[in-house]
Write a protein that holds these residues in place. Structure first.
Motif, short mmCIF file in Angstrom:
data_model
loop_
_atom_site.label_atom_id
_atom_site.label_comp_id
_atom_site.label_asym_id
_atom_site.label_seq_id
_atom_site.Cartn_x
_atom_site.Cartn_y
_atom_site.Cartn_z
N ALA A 18 -13.76 -45.41 37.80
CA ALA A 18 -14.71 -44.92 38.80
C ALA A 18 -16.07 -44.74 38.14
CB ALA A 18 -14.22 -43.58 39.37
N THR A 19 -17.11 -45.05 38.89
CA THR A 19 -18.47 -44.91 38.38
C THR A 19 -18.71 -43.49 37.85
OG1 THR A 19 -19.31 -46.58 39.91
CG2 THR A 19 -20.91 -45.02 39.01
N GLY A 20 -19.29 -43.41 36.67
CA GLY A 20 -19.64 -42.13 36.08
C GLY A 20 -18.55 -41.42 35.33
N SER A 21 -17.34 -41.98 35.34
CA SER A 21 -16.22 -41.24 34.76
C SER A 21 -15.93 -41.62 33.31
CB SER A 21 -14.96 -41.45 35.59
OG SER A 21 -14.55 -42.82 35.57
N TYR A 22 -16.20 -42.88 32.94
CA TYR A 22 -15.73 -43.40 31.65
C TYR A 22 -16.88 -43.43 30.64
CZ TYR A 22 -12.09 -45.96 29.05
OH TYR A 22 -11.11 -46.34 28.16
N GLY A 23 -16.54 -43.69 29.40
CA GLY A 23 -17.50 -43.66 28.32
C GLY A 23 -17.74 -45.02 27.71
N PRO A 24 -18.51 -45.03 26.61
CA PRO A 24 -19.09 -43.91 25.88
C PRO A 24 -20.10 -43.10 26.69
CG PRO A 24 -19.10 -45.90 24.53
CD PRO A 24 -18.78 -46.31 25.93
N LYS A 25 -20.18 -41.80 26.33
CA LYS A 25 -21.09 -40.88 27.01
C LYS A 25 -21.98 -40.15 26.00
CE LYS A 25 -18.35 -39.93 31.15
NZ LYS A 25 -17.77 -38.88 32.01
N GLY A 26 -22.88 -39.32 26.53
CA GLY A 26 -23.72 -38.50 25.67
C GLY A 26 -25.06 -39.12 25.35
N PHE A 27 -25.48 -40.15 26.10
CA PHE A 27 -26.74 -40.83 25.83
C PHE A 27 -27.78 -40.48 26.88
CE2 PHE A 27 -23.35 -43.20 23.84
CZ PHE A 27 -23.87 -43.53 22.59
N HIS A 28 -29.02 -40.80 26.61
CA HIS A 28 -30.11 -40.59 27.54
C HIS A 28 -29.74 -41.21 28.89
CE1 HIS A 28 -34.05 -40.88 29.44
NE2 HIS A 28 -34.55 -40.11 28.48
N PRO A 29 -29.90 -40.48 30.00
CA PRO A 29 -29.44 -41.00 31.30
C PRO A 29 -30.12 -42.28 31.73
CG PRO A 29 -30.74 -38.99 31.56
CD PRO A 29 -30.43 -39.11 30.11
N ASP A 30 -31.29 -42.61 31.17
CA ASP A 30 -31.95 -43.86 31.53
C ASP A 30 -31.52 -45.04 30.67
OD1 ASP A 30 -33.42 -42.58 33.50
OD2 ASP A 30 -35.04 -42.04 32.11
N PHE A 31 -30.60 -44.77 29.74
CA PHE A 31 -30.15 -45.82 28.84
C PHE A 31 -28.74 -46.24 29.23
CE2 PHE A 31 -28.28 -47.01 24.57
CZ PHE A 31 -28.97 -48.21 24.48
N ASP A 32 -28.57 -47.51 29.59
CA ASP A 32 -27.26 -48.03 29.99
C ASP A 32 -26.53 -48.55 28.75
OD1 ASP A 32 -27.60 -47.52 32.71
OD2 ASP A 32 -28.66 -49.42 33.02
N VAL A 33 -25.44 -47.90 28.41
CA VAL A 33 -24.65 -48.33 27.25
C VAL A 33 -23.48 -49.19 27.71
CG1 VAL A 33 -25.25 -46.23 25.98
CG2 VAL A 33 -23.13 -46.30 27.31
N PRO A 34 -22.97 -50.06 26.84
CA PRO A 34 -21.75 -50.82 27.18
C PRO A 34 -20.60 -49.84 27.42
CG PRO A 34 -22.81 -51.70 25.22
CD PRO A 34 -23.49 -50.41 25.50
N LEU A 35 -19.86 -50.07 28.47
CA LEU A 35 -18.74 -49.20 28.82
C LEU A 35 -17.41 -49.80 28.37
CD1 LEU A 35 -19.75 -47.99 32.40
CD2 LEU A 35 -20.06 -46.80 30.22
N GLY A 36 -16.42 -48.94 28.24
CA GLY A 36 -15.10 -49.38 27.82
C GLY A 36 -14.28 -50.01 28.91
N ALA A 37 -14.78 -50.00 30.15
CA ALA A 37 -14.08 -50.62 31.28
C ALA A 37 -15.12 -50.91 32.36
CB ALA A 37 -12.98 -49.70 31.80
N GLU A 38 -14.67 -51.49 33.47
CA GLU A 38 -15.60 -51.92 34.53
C GLU A 38 -15.63 -50.91 35.67
OE1 GLU A 38 -16.70 -55.93 37.13
OE2 GLU A 38 -14.77 -55.81 36.07
#
Length: 415
Positions: free
Chosen positions: A161-181
């Motif tokens: 679900a959107t917003g649930s998975y990580g990695p987390k803890g980064f600036h909200p305007d920075f999109d990091v690669p996620l561990g799932a879709e």
């Protein structure tokens, strides 16, 4: 003269095409259901030709005898991640964020090989954890004979679900690669179809995750959303498996029609009985809990059990009492590939009989995962065969003592 040469070549071609027969005998044979003494089998090509008492087996071109060993079906790992390696070596965030997919794929190919040589001739891999469809590529490289490895059932990217998975803890305007879709609502149908189109053998979805106010696990998708995924996958002949630690996440997933639930740490007796009624199996991943408690809580196994371990033990005891189907899968990758037997040892330690654990990691896993002609040693079944020193129906740790590994009739290890 030319005709004579051609005839000789044709004869040689026919001769070489005849499948060799291999006889394997041992002190006992576990056929996926029960143990027989002084039994063996004969393989022809990639198929089991005969199974029975040694003195009634036919002749063979090649023979292997293990007078103090046990013949058994190739084991089936129910929960693996070949694209992960232990977090005490490199944390999950760093694996996802700092390592290229190419590097992870190369390491993942080696991990797959380790699973095979540990006696696991088939693995179910439950998500690439930020490595895209590298799991599909590893599966294909095995099928094409580029690398040695087990049969693989792969999930691809998995769905969160959107917003649930990580990695987390980064600036909200920075999109990091996620561990799932990530996906939600109607988009779940599109994402499910896209993952299938890119090679997923089944769909994995996270029914809950650690996104509560204090970082605790909470349900993510509604029952209706989960049903969308299940119905879309089913139309392609595929099933859905679910990460769920909370009782509510498990309840929603069960009512939505998933095939297996992974982890189940907070399962109540009520939800376990609901799973049994709906033919949903549990993969408890005891070894993963064991490993992360050591990594993150500093637990020394010589010390008393911390609460996390005690709670997992009690959950497994409830699961045994409930009669829910238990598939064997340890979440290997969280702990080292090749040490898959850790899960089976813990299943015994937590109260499951050795013979039931052996059934779980062979015939039951094959049935739940829809693997035809695997998981048992029967005439006409595929020749996925392991021999171990000792008798794992009495000492499960004997499964570490691998003497022979055969997959699809090909010998990969003989000792």
């Amino acid at each position: 003269m030319m005709r004579s040469i051609i005839s000789s070549l044709l004869f040689l071609s026919v001769f070489l095409s005849v499948a060799q027969r291999v006889k394997i005998t041992a002190d006992q044979l576990f056929d996926g259901v029960s143990v027989q003494s002084d039994w063996g089998l004969i393989v022809e090509g990639n198929v089991i030709l005969e199974v029975g008492p040694i003195n009634k087996l036919g002749e063979a071109d090649q023979e292997f005898n293990y007078p103090t060993g046990t013949i058994m079906p190739g084991m089936i790992e129910g929960h693996s991640h070949v694209l992960l390696y232990p977090y005490n070596q490199t944390g999950w965030n760093d694996q996802v964020l700092k390592e290229s997919r190419s590097l992870r794929a190369i390491r993942g190919g080696q991990a797959a090989t380790k699973n095979l040589y540990a006696g696991f001739t088939t693995i179910r891999d439950l998500g690439s954890e930020g490595a895209g469809y590298a799991d599909v590529a590893i599966k294909q490289s095995i099928e094409q004979g580029i690398i040695e490895g087990p049969r693989m059932l792969v999930a691809g990217r998995a769905i969160v679900a959107t917003g649930s998975y990580g990695p987390k803890g980064f600036h909200p305007d920075f999109d990091v690669p996620l561990g799932a879709e990530p996906a939600d609502a109607q988009n779940l149908i599109t994402v499910t179809r896209d993952q299938i189109g890119k090679g997923a053998d089944f769909i994995k979805v996270y029914a809950d995750y650690r996104w509560g106010p204090d970082g605790e696990a909470k349900p993510t998708f509604s029952i209706e959303e989960l049903k969308m995924i299940v119905e879309t996958a089913a139309s392609s002949g595929r099933v859905v498996v679910t990460h769920a630690a909370t009782a509510e996440g498990m309840r929603r997933a069960t009512l939505a029609g998933v095939k297996t639930i992974e982890h189940g740490s907070d399962a109540t007796m009520e939800v376990l009985q609901l799973m049994k009624e709906n033919n949903v199996a549990l993969c408890p991943t005891l070894a993963a809990t064991h490993a992360v408690t050591q990594y993150f809580d500093g637990w020394d196994t010589k010390d008393p059990e911390p609460e996390r371990i005690t709670n997992k033990r009690k959950m497994f005891e409830r699961a045994l009492k409930s009669g829910v189907t238990l598939v064997a899968g340890g979440d290997v990758g969280v702990f080292p590939h090749g040490e898959n037997v850790r899960e089976l040892e813990l299943m015994v330690d937590y109260g499951m009989a050795e013979l039931d654990v052996l059934r779980s990691v062979t015939s039951i896993n094959a049935e739940v995962f829809g693997l035809e002609k695997l998981g048992e040693l029967k005439q006409g079944f595929l020749a996925d065969i392991v021999v171990v020193e000792g008798n794992p129906s009495k000492s499960i740790s004997d499964l570490y003592k691998i003497k022979l590994v055969m997959k699809d009739g090909i010998l990969y290890k003989t000792d």
